[in-house]
Design a protein around this motif. Structure first.
Motif, PDB file in Angstrom:
ATOM      1  N   SER A  10      40.262  25.243  41.268  1.00 12.91           N
ATOM      2  CA  SER A  10      39.352  26.381  41.234  1.00 12.91           C
ATOM      3  C   SER A  10      38.511  26.486  42.495  1.00 12.91           C
ATOM      4  O   SER A  10      37.768  27.436  42.662  1.00 12.91           O
ATOM      5  CB  SER A  10      38.431  26.276  40.011  1.00 12.91           C
ATOM      6  OG  SER A  10      37.678  25.086  40.084  1.00 12.91           O
ATOM      7  N   ILE A  13      38.654  29.684  44.390  1.00 19.19           N
ATOM      8  CA  ILE A  13      37.833  30.785  43.902  1.00 19.19           C
ATOM      9  C   ILE A  13      36.360  30.424  43.960  1.00 19.19           C
ATOM     10  O   ILE A  13      35.513  31.250  44.238  1.00 19.19           O
ATOM     11  CB  ILE A  13      38.223  31.135  42.458  1.00 19.19           C
ATOM     12  CG1 ILE A  13      39.640  31.724  42.445  1.00 19.19           C
ATOM     13  CG2 ILE A  13      37.270  32.124  41.824  1.00 19.19           C
ATOM     14  CD1 ILE A  13      39.736  33.037  43.168  1.00 19.19           C
ATOM     15  N   ASP A  14      36.050  29.132  43.705  1.00 17.05           N
ATOM     16  CA  ASP A  14      34.645  28.728  43.714  1.00 17.05           C
ATOM     17  C   ASP A  14      34.014  28.990  45.073  1.00 17.05           C
ATOM     18  O   ASP A  14      32.820  29.247  45.183  1.00 17.05           O
ATOM     19  CB  ASP A  14      34.503  27.243  43.366  1.00 17.05           C
ATOM     20  CG  ASP A  14      34.858  26.978  41.908  1.00 17.05           C
ATOM     21  OD1 ASP A  14      34.833  27.953  41.129  1.00 17.05           O
ATOM     22  OD2 ASP A  14      35.161  25.826  41.567  1.00 17.05           O
ATOM     23  N   GLU A 160      35.523  41.972  38.686  1.00 20.13           N
ATOM     24  CA  GLU A 160      34.864  40.860  39.374  1.00 20.13           C
ATOM     25  C   GLU A 160      33.350  40.894  39.170  1.00 20.13           C
ATOM     26  O   GLU A 160      32.569  40.817  40.125  1.00 20.13           O
ATOM     27  CB  GLU A 160      35.230  40.878  40.863  1.00 20.13           C
ATOM     28  CG  GLU A 160      36.711  40.628  41.097  1.00 20.13           C
ATOM     29  CD  GLU A 160      37.142  40.764  42.544  1.00 20.13           C
ATOM     30  OE1 GLU A 160      36.282  41.107  43.382  1.00 20.13           O
ATOM     31  OE2 GLU A 160      38.333  40.533  42.828  1.00 20.13           O
ATOM     32  N   ASP A 218      34.060  34.650  32.126  1.00 25.05           N
ATOM     33  CA  ASP A 218      34.194  33.686  33.216  1.00 25.05           C
ATOM     34  C   ASP A 218      34.317  32.289  32.625  1.00 25.05           C
ATOM     35  O   ASP A 218      33.704  31.963  31.612  1.00 25.05           O
ATOM     36  CB  ASP A 218      32.982  33.763  34.150  1.00 25.05           C
ATOM     37  CG  ASP A 218      33.154  32.900  35.381  1.00 25.05           C
ATOM     38  OD1 ASP A 218      34.302  32.716  35.816  1.00 25.05           O
ATOM     39  OD2 ASP A 218      32.134  32.399  35.900  1.00 25.05           O
ATOM     40  N   ASP A 220      36.175  28.026  33.737  1.00 19.34           N
ATOM     41  CA  ASP A 220      36.996  27.236  34.664  1.00 19.34           C
ATOM     42  C   ASP A 220      38.466  27.633  34.561  1.00 19.34           C
ATOM     43  O   ASP A 220      39.187  27.663  35.564  1.00 19.34           O
ATOM     44  CB  ASP A 220      36.844  25.740  34.362  1.00 19.34           C
ATOM     45  CG  ASP A 220      35.456  25.218  34.736  1.00 19.34           C
ATOM     46  OD1 ASP A 220      34.793  25.873  35.570  1.00 19.34           O
ATOM     47  OD2 ASP A 220      35.055  24.179  34.194  1.00 19.34           O
ATOM     48  N   ARG A 223      38.926  31.003  36.393  1.00 19.78           N
ATOM     49  CA  ARG A 223      38.872  30.784  37.840  1.00 19.78           C
ATOM     50  C   ARG A 223      40.115  30.037  38.308  1.00 19.78           C
ATOM     51  O   ARG A 223      40.620  30.273  39.403  1.00 19.78           O
ATOM     52  CB  ARG A 223      37.609  30.002  38.201  1.00 19.78           C
ATOM     53  CG  ARG A 223      36.329  30.833  38.101  1.00 19.78           C
ATOM     54  CD  ARG A 223      35.155  30.113  38.744  1.00 19.78           C
ATOM     55  NE  ARG A 223      34.839  28.868  38.033  1.00 19.78           N
ATOM     56  CZ  ARG A 223      34.022  28.774  37.003  1.00 19.78           C
ATOM     57  NH1 ARG A 223      33.430  29.864  36.536  1.00 19.78           N
ATOM     58  NH2 ARG A 223      33.790  27.619  36.418  1.00 19.78           N
ATOM     59  N   ARG A 226      43.149  32.439  38.428  1.00 18.50           N
ATOM     60  CA  ARG A 226      42.995  33.372  39.545  1.00 18.50           C
ATOM     61  C   ARG A 226      43.243  32.682  40.880  1.00 18.50           C
ATOM     62  O   ARG A 226      43.643  33.332  41.857  1.00 18.50           O
ATOM     63  CB  ARG A 226      41.603  34.005  39.504  1.00 18.50           C
ATOM     64  CG  ARG A 226      41.455  35.022  38.377  1.00 18.50           C
ATOM     65  CD  ARG A 226      40.053  35.573  38.248  1.00 18.50           C
ATOM     66  NE  ARG A 226      39.979  36.511  37.118  1.00 18.50           N
ATOM     67  CZ  ARG A 226      38.854  36.999  36.624  1.00 18.50           C
ATOM     68  NH1 ARG A 226      37.686  36.649  37.159  1.00 18.50           N
ATOM     69  NH2 ARG A 226      38.883  37.836  35.593  1.00 18.50           N
ATOM     70  N   SER A 227      43.005  31.377  40.915  1.00 19.90           N
ATOM     71  CA  SER A 227      43.266  30.647  42.149  1.00 19.90           C
ATOM     72  C   SER A 227      44.768  30.568  42.437  1.00 19.90           C
ATOM     73  O   SER A 227      45.173  30.391  43.588  1.00 19.90           O
ATOM     74  CB  SER A 227      42.670  29.238  42.072  1.00 19.90           C
ATOM     75  OG  SER A 227      43.413  28.411  41.191  1.00 19.90           O
TER      76      SER A 227
END
Length: 603
Positions: A10, A13-14, A160, A218, A220, A223, A226-227
């Motif tokens: 993640s 994205i993080d 988003e 949202d 982990d 995310r 999406r990564s």
């Protein structure tokens, strides 16, 4: 987490803080492209090879020899050509990988994100603020408030963690109002990313921004998945390998010319078999081009698909795009997905006719059934369903053998009603679609009428269309046995984009050398997650998606082709049985008759 020798976590994205970007930042950000355009060497090589191929064929035909001798000379020359093109494809594929992969240590800086533009990876700002704050509400907008604006007359969406009031744009949306209606009032971050290029985020969305959503979905897990898309973009895998399609076009040409050759000579039924193969393979190309996954231009892809796909295959690209776009957004939704709405012939799930279940979902109509938002009509059990649904597992393959004829009809219906369609391509290509579909019927009629007897003509039509029905089987096995649901998804963590697509879609396992026979449909999971990803990169996407599912205990359903067919037949049989056991008159009308006893070995 390590996947395929590279780290997928993640952190990709993080490191992109989409909420921290100041609303006062300028939106005039230039794209930073990481993928270079493909070199033209493969194109020139393919054109030269094709020219050589034509010279060889013309030379062979100039000799006064038998057809068998000519065919014996044509086969090895064609084989050599295909091998040469395959080597060109492999060389360009490795070249693309070398030039497009971004340094694995290079992650987007804060406030930036990888997106796709014209099949290339670009680094852009994650958020582009509006030029004017006139429409901005100036307060946090909770998801519960967004959910209330779920109609075409009041349509809010979350992308988003930003809220956009797109009501003024509904009637102008290039893809029509149906996908918007299905996402109104919901978080459509992933659906939006997978169907829109970077320019839409920069030039279109800012004008509809009204505020931030502090409690947007949202986690982990979200995310993390999406990564995966970020990693695919980092590797440049949205870039189309052009020589892959040059090779495919040569393969299509060989199939089509061979089909015509044998039909007009002494082996017409062999020609019918080859024509079936051509139609199946052409449909795979139409699927790619319908997703703008070849030229990455909606105008060019659609024009190419209408001119060549309609003319040679007879299936309207416009009709397909309208249906298929909705299918992807609301996959296996009983009320919204047209791909599982096949009453009165098939009820892939008892929920389609179960009045109690429909009542609990709040979608039961006053006279039973449910309202199809795609077909804009009530779908109810009727006399035909009483006759057919109870035996749907017996009828499946016979129906698939003639299903193509129905698609011809649907194409002309779509063209005839294009004046009331809302998608941009419907009115723009109406005349061209009519001309190309008519050209298909013209050449097909001339070809079949050249056969000496009516019996042979009928055999040719039935054989070619029955074998082409393999395509319909390949499509159906991807979804028919998977989970269905009522109304819409994307309501929480349990049915976000990733989990919904995994629950409603399955893969067909096959070795790499058999990929050509499935045309990308064997990777339906990856295709549904990333619909604009070119077909030749889906296997690599699988190497990221499948391990991620294993880590997060998300079921990843993948079985061989024959096993998938067995599951489909069992699923149809079980659905018919459950309908009968529920005592529904709609699907139990055969019970107690001689037909029923014969089908079920009773009496």
């Amino acid at each position: 987490m390590a996947v395929d020798g590279k780290t997928i976590s993640s952190s990709s994205i993080d490191s992109i803080d989409t909420k921290s970007t100041s609303s006062t930042e300028s939106s005039s950000t230039s794209f930073i492209p990481f993928s270079k355009p493909l070199k033209s060497n493969a194109l020139f090589g393919s054109i030269a090879s094709f020219a050589l191929f034509l010279i060889v064929i013309c030379t062979i035909n100039s000799y006064d020899t038998s057809n068998a001798t000519k065919l014996g000379l044509m086969i090895p020359s064609t084989t050599i050509l295909l091998i040469a093109l395959y080597q060109v494809q492999k060389a360009e594929f490795h070249e693309v990988q070398d030039q497009d992969v971004i340094d694995s240590k290079q992650h987007p800086p804060p406030g930036y994100i990888y997106r796709e533009q014209d099949g290339r990876t670009v680094l852009v700002k994650a958020f582009h603020p509006p030029k004017s704050n006139r429409k901005v509400l100036g307060r946090p907008i909770p998801m519960s408030e967004v959910n209330k604006h779920n109609t075409l007359s009041s349509c809010w969406v979350v992308i988003e963690s930003r809220v956009y009031d797109i009501t003024p744009y509904v009637t102008s949306h290039p893809g029509g109002w149906l996908p918007i209606k299905d996402m109104a009032g919901l978080d459509c971050t992933d659906a939006f990313a997978n169907y829109h290029p970077a320019t839409v985020y920069e030039k279109l969305l800012p004008g509809f921004y009204i505020g931030d959503c502090p409690d947007a979905i949202d986690s982990d897990f979200i995310r993390g998945h999406r990564s995966i898309r970020q990693e695919l973009l980092r590797r440049g895998l949205f870039n189309t390998n052009s020589s892959f399609y040059y090779l495919k076009i040569m393969w299509f040409l060989l199939l089509f010319l061979s089909a015509v050759f044998f039909t007009l000579t002494t082996r017409p039924l062999l020609g019918a078999c080859l024509m079936a193969g051509f139609w199946q393979q052409l449909a795979f190309l139409g699927h790619d081009i319908g997703h703008n996954a070849i030229f990455h231009s909606k105008s060019l892809d659609t024009m190419f698909g209408v001119v060549f796909g309609n003319t040679l295959g007879g299936i309207s690209l416009g009709w397909w795009k309208r249906s298929h776009n909705v299918h992807h957004v609301v996959c296996n939704s009983i009320e919204h997905d047209p791909d599982i709405q096949h009453m009165p012939i098939f009820a892939v799930d008892p929920g389609i006719v179960d009045q109690r279940e429909l009542r609990e979902a709040g979608t039961l109509g006053p006279d039973g059934g449910f309202w199809s938002t795609y077909h804009e009509k009530w779908i109810r059990p009727d006399a035909a369903s009483r006759l057919l649904v109870g035996a749907q597992h017996y009828l499946f393959y016979p129906v698939m053998m003639v299903a193509r004829f129905n698609l011809y009809i649907q194409g002309f219906i779509f063209v005839a009603t294009s004046w009331k369609q809302d998608a941009w391509w419907a009115k723009r290509f109406q005349k061209l679609e009519f001309v190309t579909l008519s050209l298909f019927l013209t050449w097909l009629t001339l070809l079949v009428s050249s056969l000496p007897t009516w019996s042979l003509r009928l055999q040719w039509l039935l054989v070619s269309h029955a074998l082409a029905g393999v395509l319909h089987v390949q499509i159906c096995i991807s979804h028919f046995t998977m989970s269905t649901y009522h109304d819409r998804a994307y309501s929480g963590h349990d049915d976000d984009w990733f989990r919904m697509q995994l629950a409603t879609t399955m893969n067909v396992w096959c070795p790499r050398w058999m990929d050509w026979a499935h045309g990308g449909l064997q990777f339906q999971i990856e295709h549904h997650l990333f619909p604009r990803l070119p077909r030749h990169n889906l296997r690599e996407a699988r190497s990221l998606v499948k391990p991620f599912c294993s880590v997060h205990n998300v079921h990843y359903h993948e079985v061989p082709f024959l096993s998938a067919n067995a599951e489909l037949v069992r699923g149809l049989r079980d659905a018919a049985g459950r309908c009968r056991r529920m005592g529904l008159e709609a699907v139990g009308g055969l019970k107690g008759t001689q037909i029923w006893e014969g089908l079920n070995a009773e009496g």
